[in-house]
Design an enzyme around this catalytic site. Sequence first.
Site, PDB file in Angstrom:
ATOM      1  N   GLY A  83       0.690  -1.066   0.018  1.00 20.89           N
ATOM      2  CA  GLY A  83      -0.057  -0.025   0.500  1.00 20.89           C
ATOM      3  C   GLY A  83       0.666   1.623  -0.250  1.00 20.89           C
ATOM      4  O   GLY A  83       1.968   1.553  -0.120  1.00 20.89           O
ATOM      5  N   ASP A 242      -2.891  -5.213  -1.842  1.00 20.52           N
ATOM      6  CA  ASP A 242      -2.115  -6.655  -1.510  1.00 20.52           C
ATOM      7  C   ASP A 242      -3.377  -7.576  -0.632  1.00 20.52           C
ATOM      8  O   ASP A 242      -3.940  -8.447  -0.550  1.00 20.52           O
ATOM      9  CB  ASP A 242      -0.513  -7.025  -1.621  1.00 20.52           C
ATOM     10  CG  ASP A 242      -0.157  -6.137  -0.442  1.00 20.52           C
ATOM     11  OD1 ASP A 242       1.151  -6.251  -0.215  1.00 20.52           O
ATOM     12  OD2 ASP A 242      -0.699  -5.091  -0.054  1.00 20.52           O
ATOM     13  N   ASN A 302      -2.390  -2.952  11.672  1.00 22.71           N
ATOM     14  CA  ASN A 302      -0.678  -3.091  10.685  1.00 22.71           C
ATOM     15  C   ASN A 302      -0.116  -3.526  12.243  1.00 22.71           C
ATOM     16  O   ASN A 302       0.078  -2.859  13.151  1.00 22.71           O
ATOM     17  CB  ASN A 302      -0.289  -1.850  10.537  1.00 22.71           C
ATOM     18  CG  ASN A 302      -0.502  -1.636   8.588  1.00 22.71           C
ATOM     19  OD1 ASN A 302      -1.646  -1.418   8.238  1.00 22.71           O
ATOM     20  ND2 ASN A 302       0.265  -1.622   7.741  1.00 22.71           N
TER      21      ASN A 302
HETATM   22  C1  LIG Z   1       3.258  -0.085   4.510  1.00 27.63           C
HETATM   23  C2  LIG Z   1       2.455  -1.470   4.364  1.00 27.63           C
HETATM   24  O1  LIG Z   1       2.629  -1.781   2.746  1.00 27.63           O
HETATM   25  C3  LIG Z   1       0.189  -1.862   4.423  1.00 27.63           C
HETATM   26  O2  LIG Z   1       0.728  -0.845   5.472  1.00 27.63           O
HETATM   27  C4  LIG Z   1       0.412  -2.879   4.698  1.00 27.63           C
HETATM   28  O3  LIG Z   1      -0.890  -2.468   4.290  1.00 27.63           O
HETATM   29  C5  LIG Z   1       1.040  -3.411   3.176  1.00 27.63           C
HETATM   30  O4  LIG Z   1       0.568  -2.753   2.215  1.00 27.63           O
HETATM   31  C6  LIG Z   1       1.382  -5.339   3.200  1.00 27.63           C
HETATM   32  O5  LIG Z   1       1.870  -5.727   2.245  1.00 27.63           O
END
Ligand SMILES: C[C@H](O)[C@H](O)[C@@H](O)C(=O)CO
Length: 495
Positions: A83, A242, A302
């Site tokens: 993300g 994802d 997260n």
């Molecule tokens: C920054 C991270 O990638 C994101 O918060 C998380 O949701 C993600 O994309 C995990 O692959």
Amino acid sequence: MAELTKVLAFDFGASSGRAMLFTFDGEKLSIEEMHRFSNDPVMAGNSFHWDVLRLFFEIKQGINKTVLAGHKDIKAIGIDTWGVDFGLFDKNGKLLGNPYHYRDTRTSGMIDLADQMMGKKYIFDKTGIQFNFFNTLFQFMAMKKENDPVLGIADKMLFMPDIFNYLLTGVMKNEYSIASTSQLLNVKTKDWDKELMEKASIPTDIFGEIVMPGTVIGELSDDICEELGCPKIPVVAVGSHDTASAVASVPVTEDYKYAYISTGTWALMGSELDSPNVTDTTFQYDFTNEGGVCGKIRFLKNIMGLWIIQESKRQWAREGKNFTFDDLEQAAWSAEPFQSFIDPDCEDFAAPGNMPRRIREFCKRTGQHVPEGEGEIIRCVAQSLAFKFRMVADAIEDITKEPLSAVHMVGGGIKDTMVCRFTASATGKTVLAGPVEATSTGNAVVQLMALGKIGSLTEGRQIVKNSFPVKTYEPEDAENWNKAYEAYKKIVTLK
Ligand SMILES: C[C@H](O)[C@H](O)[C@@H](O)C(=O)CO
């Protein structure tokens, strides 16, 4: 002979990417890996970037290998990535530099600045998104603060999957689930929140049309077809964040209360809602309401997942000790249980670097046994992750006032059976682990929905359940795990 439908799913994680060919026979999905590659971000000068053109080259490699393997008849392509990160394009559609990596330190201090400028509650009420230093909002505020000249010539902003969709089709769109990770999207209207952007003095005209997962973006451009010797295949905007694709493949087919954990570099733990949960309580708990497929909301937190183990492994390799993940797990099984704990989400562990040393320093600083060898370090991390999952499960139950009857773990991280077993014992709940390739599977399900081959998310999940194994882990040794949890809570709080 049942009609077979083939789709190609590209799944980009922070450390690796893959092209997976899915074949659907009307009842079951089969999966074949067509191409796997590492994702190697680059520190250049003092900034951290993704090597986006190299990653696009890997997409072309994946398509080419699939065609050469005789699968010219793929009916669609879908791309998902991690993300928040994005690229900026000028008015001629040219990329204005390599996207920044979300672990770049340019955003430090931006959450506090945003709080002074607008107040965190105002931002949360509008977006429903948790406060992470790397959110797109803070990346733009950092560019503004640095007077980054690129902002002056930028015409369009595209998130990572949108960039790849554009380079394949020539069409610029912003897919909803990835846009929802930005903290720039209004959680109710599911569209850009221009009022918030103006308050943060971010240019509003570079944000394009939002499309929902399942939208056909366009077809491969003539140049791409020419170069790769393939037909004009449709490109579908899937749950291109994802985690949105991973959650779409959680094989739940009955009505019971469960939490999911999408495991990989990150661990994303939460529950699926039909509408956002934006209240004083969810603000206090700092949960997020990211956009899902089929109108769902991914209510989650997260958690710094296997990143800490990945970085420890990289550090030991730099010291000439090339362990496999299996080596490390075996070593951890022979270490004493519950000797020391870390808070996996402590900012000490956010940036790349010498994780084993930081783990020792954290334990020393908190007056605990200082883990020595690799086994003690990995066991400390694995049991600490499992207890953080317990804390998030407790928070979900406190918010929803309903007990969770199971935890579904999906993604590459479930190959770490220690983390799965520990999660069952730490939460005191049955863990159902699978599928491993959850993200690319959810990506394929949404493509097949766009093609009209699968009628609903529930039907898709039933097909995933029919197609891929799920391993069950039951809680063990409850007395000692509950005693250790009390010790853990003395050191770690849920932020
Ligand atoms: C920054 C991270 O990638 C994101 O918060 C998380 O949701 C993600 O994309 C995990 O692959």
